[in-house]
Design a protein around this motif. Structure first.
Motif, mmCIF file in Angstrom:
data_model
loop_
_atom_site.group_PDB
_atom_site.id
_atom_site.type_symbol
_atom_site.label_atom_id
_atom_site.label_comp_id
_atom_site.label_asym_id
_atom_site.label_seq_id
_atom_site.Cartn_x
_atom_site.Cartn_y
_atom_site.Cartn_z
ATOM 1 N N HIS A 180 -8.140 -26.830 30.705
ATOM 2 C CA HIS A 180 -9.154 -25.820 30.386
ATOM 3 C C HIS A 180 -8.927 -25.255 28.978
ATOM 4 C CE1 HIS A 180 -10.725 -25.800 34.470
ATOM 5 N NE2 HIS A 180 -9.481 -25.784 34.906
ATOM 6 N N ILE A 181 -10.031 -24.895 28.316
ATOM 7 C CA ILE A 181 -9.950 -24.305 26.965
ATOM 8 C C ILE A 181 -9.802 -22.802 27.151
ATOM 9 C CG2 ILE A 181 -11.079 -24.110 24.711
ATOM 10 C CD1 ILE A 181 -12.767 -26.579 25.523
ATOM 11 N N VAL A 182 -8.589 -22.305 27.048
ATOM 12 C CA VAL A 182 -8.292 -20.925 27.443
ATOM 13 C C VAL A 182 -7.263 -20.310 26.497
ATOM 14 C CG1 VAL A 182 -6.596 -21.807 29.114
ATOM 15 C CG2 VAL A 182 -7.460 -19.480 29.368
ATOM 16 N N GLU A 183 -7.362 -18.997 26.283
ATOM 17 C CA GLU A 183 -6.399 -18.268 25.461
ATOM 18 C C GLU A 183 -5.980 -16.992 26.185
ATOM 19 O OE1 GLU A 183 -5.010 -19.263 22.756
ATOM 20 O OE2 GLU A 183 -6.285 -21.013 22.329
ATOM 21 N N ALA A 184 -4.746 -16.561 25.917
ATOM 22 C CA ALA A 184 -4.257 -15.273 26.424
ATOM 23 C C ALA A 184 -4.494 -14.205 25.363
ATOM 24 C CB ALA A 184 -2.782 -15.362 26.758
ATOM 25 N N GLN A 196 -8.686 -13.505 15.838
ATOM 26 C CA GLN A 196 -9.047 -14.924 15.895
ATOM 27 C C GLN A 196 -9.436 -15.347 17.307
ATOM 28 O OE1 GLN A 196 -9.242 -17.111 13.126
ATOM 29 N NE2 GLN A 196 -10.384 -18.210 14.714
ATOM 30 N N ILE A 197 -8.650 -14.893 18.300
ATOM 31 C CA ILE A 197 -8.937 -15.234 19.699
ATOM 32 C C ILE A 197 -10.304 -14.680 20.098
ATOM 33 C CG2 ILE A 197 -8.267 -14.757 22.098
ATOM 34 C CD1 ILE A 197 -5.336 -14.818 21.107
ATOM 35 N N PHE A 216 -13.751 -16.868 21.038
ATOM 36 C CA PHE A 216 -14.460 -16.677 22.307
ATOM 37 C C PHE A 216 -15.934 -16.346 22.058
ATOM 38 C CE2 PHE A 216 -15.527 -13.843 26.020
ATOM 39 C CZ PHE A 216 -15.483 -14.831 26.986
ATOM 40 N N ILE A 217 -16.177 -15.432 21.122
ATOM 41 C CA ILE A 217 -17.552 -15.044 20.794
ATOM 42 C C ILE A 217 -18.363 -16.245 20.318
ATOM 43 C CG2 ILE A 217 -18.935 -13.756 19.101
ATOM 44 C CD1 ILE A 217 -16.855 -11.512 19.308
ATOM 45 N N ASN A 218 -17.709 -17.134 19.549
ATOM 46 C CA ASN A 218 -18.405 -18.284 18.964
ATOM 47 C C ASN A 218 -18.326 -19.545 19.826
ATOM 48 O OD1 ASN A 218 -19.415 -17.311 16.244
ATOM 49 N ND2 ASN A 218 -17.267 -16.722 16.087
ATOM 50 N N ASP A 219 -17.876 -19.387 21.080
ATOM 51 C CA ASP A 219 -17.836 -20.490 22.050
ATOM 52 C C ASP A 219 -16.875 -21.613 21.678
ATOM 53 O OD1 ASP A 219 -19.597 -19.344 23.874
ATOM 54 O OD2 ASP A 219 -21.361 -20.153 22.892
ATOM 55 N N HIS A 220 -15.901 -21.330 20.816
ATOM 56 C CA HIS A 220 -14.859 -22.333 20.557
ATOM 57 C C HIS A 220 -13.885 -22.385 21.728
ATOM 58 C CE1 HIS A 220 -16.326 -23.038 16.563
ATOM 59 N NE2 HIS A 220 -16.133 -21.791 16.179
ATOM 60 N N SER A 221 -13.663 -21.247 22.372
ATOM 61 C CA SER A 221 -12.879 -21.210 23.608
ATOM 62 C C SER A 221 -13.771 -20.624 24.697
ATOM 63 C CB SER A 221 -11.604 -20.386 23.442
ATOM 64 O OG SER A 221 -11.908 -19.056 23.077
ATOM 65 N N LYS A 222 -13.555 -21.086 25.928
ATOM 66 C CA LYS A 222 -14.437 -20.703 27.029
ATOM 67 C C LYS A 222 -13.867 -19.576 27.890
ATOM 68 C CE LYS A 222 -17.899 -23.522 26.470
ATOM 69 N NZ LYS A 222 -19.242 -22.994 26.180
ATOM 70 N N GLY A 271 -22.388 -19.785 11.097
ATOM 71 C CA GLY A 271 -21.218 -18.920 11.218
ATOM 72 C C GLY A 271 -21.471 -17.638 11.986
ATOM 73 N N ILE A 272 -22.364 -17.713 12.991
ATOM 74 C CA ILE A 272 -22.623 -16.543 13.838
ATOM 75 C C ILE A 272 -22.507 -16.959 15.301
ATOM 76 C CG2 ILE A 272 -24.111 -15.393 12.151
ATOM 77 C CD1 ILE A 272 -26.528 -16.304 13.810
ATOM 78 N N PRO A 273 -22.269 -16.012 16.210
ATOM 79 C CA PRO A 273 -22.184 -16.356 17.632
ATOM 80 C C PRO A 273 -23.492 -16.948 18.145
ATOM 81 C CG PRO A 273 -21.311 -14.149 17.240
ATOM 82 C CD PRO A 273 -21.972 -14.585 15.979
ATOM 83 N N ALA A 274 -23.374 -17.905 19.068
ATOM 84 C CA ALA A 274 -24.549 -18.608 19.590
ATOM 85 C C ALA A 274 -25.544 -17.659 20.245
ATOM 86 C CB ALA A 274 -24.106 -19.683 20.578
ATOM 87 N N TYR A 275 -25.042 -16.659 20.988
ATOM 88 C CA TYR A 275 -25.963 -15.783 21.719
ATOM 89 C C TYR A 275 -26.779 -14.882 20.804
ATOM 90 C CZ TYR A 275 -22.204 -12.368 21.069
ATOM 91 O OH TYR A 275 -21.244 -11.559 20.520
#
Length: 704
Positions: free
Chosen positions: A252-256, A268-269, A273-279, A538-542
């Motif tokens: 899974h693509i995950v960060e703490a 960065q984390i 997340f905001i930019n959908d690089h991590s789910k 360079g902006i969040p998808a949503y």
């Protein structure tokens, strides 16, 4: 303010045809110059209550916001909608701040977001009369009664004295009665109109499960949701890291995320997340307040939250776009004990313990969970919700009198001097140090419940605690003690109804039944396109379009600008920036799937084509059909693409086509019209660019 002007502004800049409940009333109150307190759940549309008036008021609107990330997110969203906005905080250089001051002086900004600490910096640029509206976001931060008190907010009371003629609007998602009044008093707006929206987020499903095999349950829960964003809240930093590590090992693509990480790492984390690089984010409650991400589809609580306000705010980060989203809370006795210790050491321990007790009651409830949640915030609900685990699978009760007698008798024999774990060990006849060191194996109740599993005994004891037969003596090492009414069961023959414990296999199986959605749906194709454009810009998808807007596109299949702008969430600027590419994707998908075209759409193209063949100009067709000129251009471009004989030289000259061709080569064939528009420095309008691309696309089709 005229209603038609408000609705036009709402559609033009925010893409919506109508207001949500309370929004129009709040906005009207702002235009009447009144102070307002707005209590509206996350995702309920608080921001529009001050952002829309800001567009129509003569001077700047000042917005107080507690977090840098939240400010940046809001300003990016406003800019994407064509609204001039900026933020000012400590993260900026002096030159960046000076540029903002110049824009304030030139009256170029409609909204300015400021951290509480930065208020004095801008004070000299503002005077009474230069500020049309003051909005205070996350207003509960000013109150020590609230769940997220921030000392920096206590200075905000001076704003009303500094700008006595300027209306103040205070907004928050969670505040009980005591907190609401405290907010008004501290902000010097005691007579503010109070607007309290429903706390019922019907799109959120609510579920609580026993904290057994949590990792296995989480893994099975998120696997079918691999394309969706979610947050897992944990009580400790260590748990976030351990859980993230285990999930990474499973692919899974995950960060703490927690407060102990370096500042740059946390930023960065959060950005990833905001930019959908991590789910997925495994986080302590330090994460999320600055997140305005609308497409979070699920929230899991690995541990029980310490109060209902925190829980409501955290689950409220899911489904902000109004689409169905899932929330899951794991509940364990160990969590209750740990949170009890934390609350006991707090400065206002009595309040904290009472709030924790309400959270515990919610977690252990055998009645509709949404009722309990809404009742806590003063919103009484009579009917069951149908969208929580209790409503979907009502518990089955049985005569548990013998079970209760065994448990109560064992506690009595242990002289009420042992915690829950030891009581269960004695009931089950465990052979361990906790039992043998105190000679508990000699008690008459030793082993009288060995046929019942450890987890079942834990569940039954918790039920007996909730029923009032047992209490936990937190001040005495969490020992279990009998209450007065326990005697009725032990000596007077009182019957006890106990809920059947859910089967563990059934609990784990339920996680596999989540809807996964088809990977080759139009919605997925549009999500991929949105993500591609978001990464390019360079902006969040949503911030381009939220999931609810994409779902509506999937359902309605808009193939012209006229149809596209009817979609909720599509304003004029977003149609200009992104409409071309999204319509192109919808048409391509519909051709591939061979979907029958709607008769209505076929007719509108046919009418435009007939008028064109009669020799009418674009302007004449527009006037005759009472449609926008841009819509007629869109019709003709599509008709040309579909093979109709359209003389594009009547719409666009060869030099313009050649210019667009060169720009396409130079820009690397961008997917949206916006880069072209910026490249030509607005000298070519969107519709000229679009027609030129239609000609170029057709020239490149073999055999054409």
């Amino acid at each position: 303010m005229e209603e038609s002007r408000l609705l036009n502004t709402l559609k033009e800049y925010f893409g919506y045809e109508s207001f949500r409940p309370l929004q129009e009333k709040i906005i009207a109150s702002v235009f009447e110059g009144r102070d307002n307190l707005v209590i509206m759940p996350t995702g309920g549309g608080k921001s529009i209550c001050f952002q829309l008036p800001a567009l129509l008021l003569p001077e700047i609107t000042l917005v107080i916001s507690p977090l840098i990330a939240l400010m940046k997110d809001q300003v990016d969203g406003l800019t994407a909608n064509g609204i001039p906005a900026a933020f000012l905080n400590s993260s900026q250089t002096e030159n960046q701040q000076q540029d903002i001051f110049k824009r304030i002086e030139k009256r170029e900004l409609k909204l300015l977001y400021v951290a509480p600490e930065s208020l004095q910096v801008i004070d000299r640029f503002l005077s009474n009369g230069k500020v049309s509206l003051i909005a205070i976001d996350e207003a509960h931060c000013i109150s020590s009664w609230g769940h997220d008190f921030r000392p920096a907010y206590t200075q905000l009371g001076y704003l009303k004295k500094r700008f006595p003629e300027t209306p103040v609007i205070a907004l928050t998602a969670t505040a009980d009665k005591a907190t609401r009044q405290d907010i008004c008093n501290q902000l010097n707006i005691p007579n503010a109109e109070k607007h309290i929206a429903s706390f019922d987020r019907k799109n959120l499903s609510l579920e609580v499960r026993p904290g057994i095999k949590r990792f296995e349950q989480i893994e099975k829960f998120i696997t079918p949701r691999k394309n969706e964003s979610g947050i897992i809240y944990c009580l400790s930093r260590k748990t976030t890291e351990e859980l993230a590590s285990k999930l990474k090992a499973k692919g899974h693509i995950v960060e703490a995320y927690h407060a102990g990480l370096p500042h740059d790492t946390r930023i960065q984390i959060q950005d990833d997340f905001i930019n959908d690089h991590s789910k997925i984010i495994c986080a302590t409650i330090a994460f999320g307040m600055g997140i305005d991400k609308s497409n979070i589809r699920w929230v899991i609580h690995y541990n029980m939250p310490k109060n209902m306000e925190g829980y409501y705010q955290e689950i409220g980060r899911a489904g902000r776009d109004g689409l169905a989203s899932d929330t899951l809370l794991f509940h364990s006795y160990a969590d209750v004990v740990q949170l009890q210790k934390f609350a006991s050491n707090a400065g206002n321990s009595e309040v904290q313990l009472a709030k924790l007790d309400r959270m515990k009651q919610y977690s252990e409830s055998l009645t509709c969970r949404r009722k309990i949640l809404l009742n806590y915030f003063g919103e009484l609900k009579q009917e069951d919700c149908g969208n929580c685990d209790i409503c979907r699978n009502p518990p089955k009760f049985f005569d548990g009198t013998i079970i209760a007698q065994k448990a109560l008798s064992c506690i009595y024999r242990l002289k009420e001097q042992e915690p829950l774990t030891t009581v269960i060990d004695v009931l089950r006849g465990a052979q361990n140090e906790a039992v043998f060191s105190k000679n508990h194996q000699s008690l008459k109740t030793y082993g009288i419940g060995k046929e019942t599993s450890w987890q079942h005994w834990q569940n039954y004891l918790i039920q007996l605690i909730n029923l009032g037969y047992i209490e936990i003596a937190f001040h005495r090492h969490n020992n279990l003690q009998l209450t007065e009414i326990a005697r009725n069961v032990l000596f007077n023959g009182e019957k006890v109804q106990v809920a059947k414990v859910p089967d563990r296999k059934a609990i784990l199986k339920n996680t596999e039944e989540a809807s996964t959605g088809t990977t080759n749906s139009l919605f997925e194709r549009l999500r991929e396109l949105r993500l591609k454009i978001a990464h390019e810009e360079g902006i969040p998808a949503y911030l381009i379009f939220n999931d609810a807007t994409l779902k509506e596109m999937e359902k309605e299949r808009p193939m012209t600008d006229e149809e596209f702008i009817q979609i909720n969430g599509v304003g004029r600027k977003k149609m200009q920036d992104y409409g071309y590419q999204f319509i192109k994707e919808i048409i391509a998908f519909s051709k591939k799937k061979r979907k029958p075209k709607k008769k209505k759409k076929g007719n509108t193209y046919k009418i435009t084509l007939e008028l064109y063949r009669e020799g009418l100009s674009v302007e004449e067709i527009s006037k005759k059909r009472e449609l926008a000129i841009t819509t007629i251009y869109s019709h003709l471009a599509k008709l040309y693409t579909n093979g109709e004989e359209i003389d594009m030289s009547r719409l666009i000259d060869k030099n313009e086509i050649e210019s667009v061709k060169k720009a396409r080569e130079k820009l690397g064939n961008p997917e949206t019209l916006k880069p072209y528009y910026e490249h030509f420095e607005e000298s070519l309008d969107y519709w000229t660019i679009r027609c030129a691309l239609a000609v170029l696309d057709k020239e490149e089709v073999p055999g054409e």
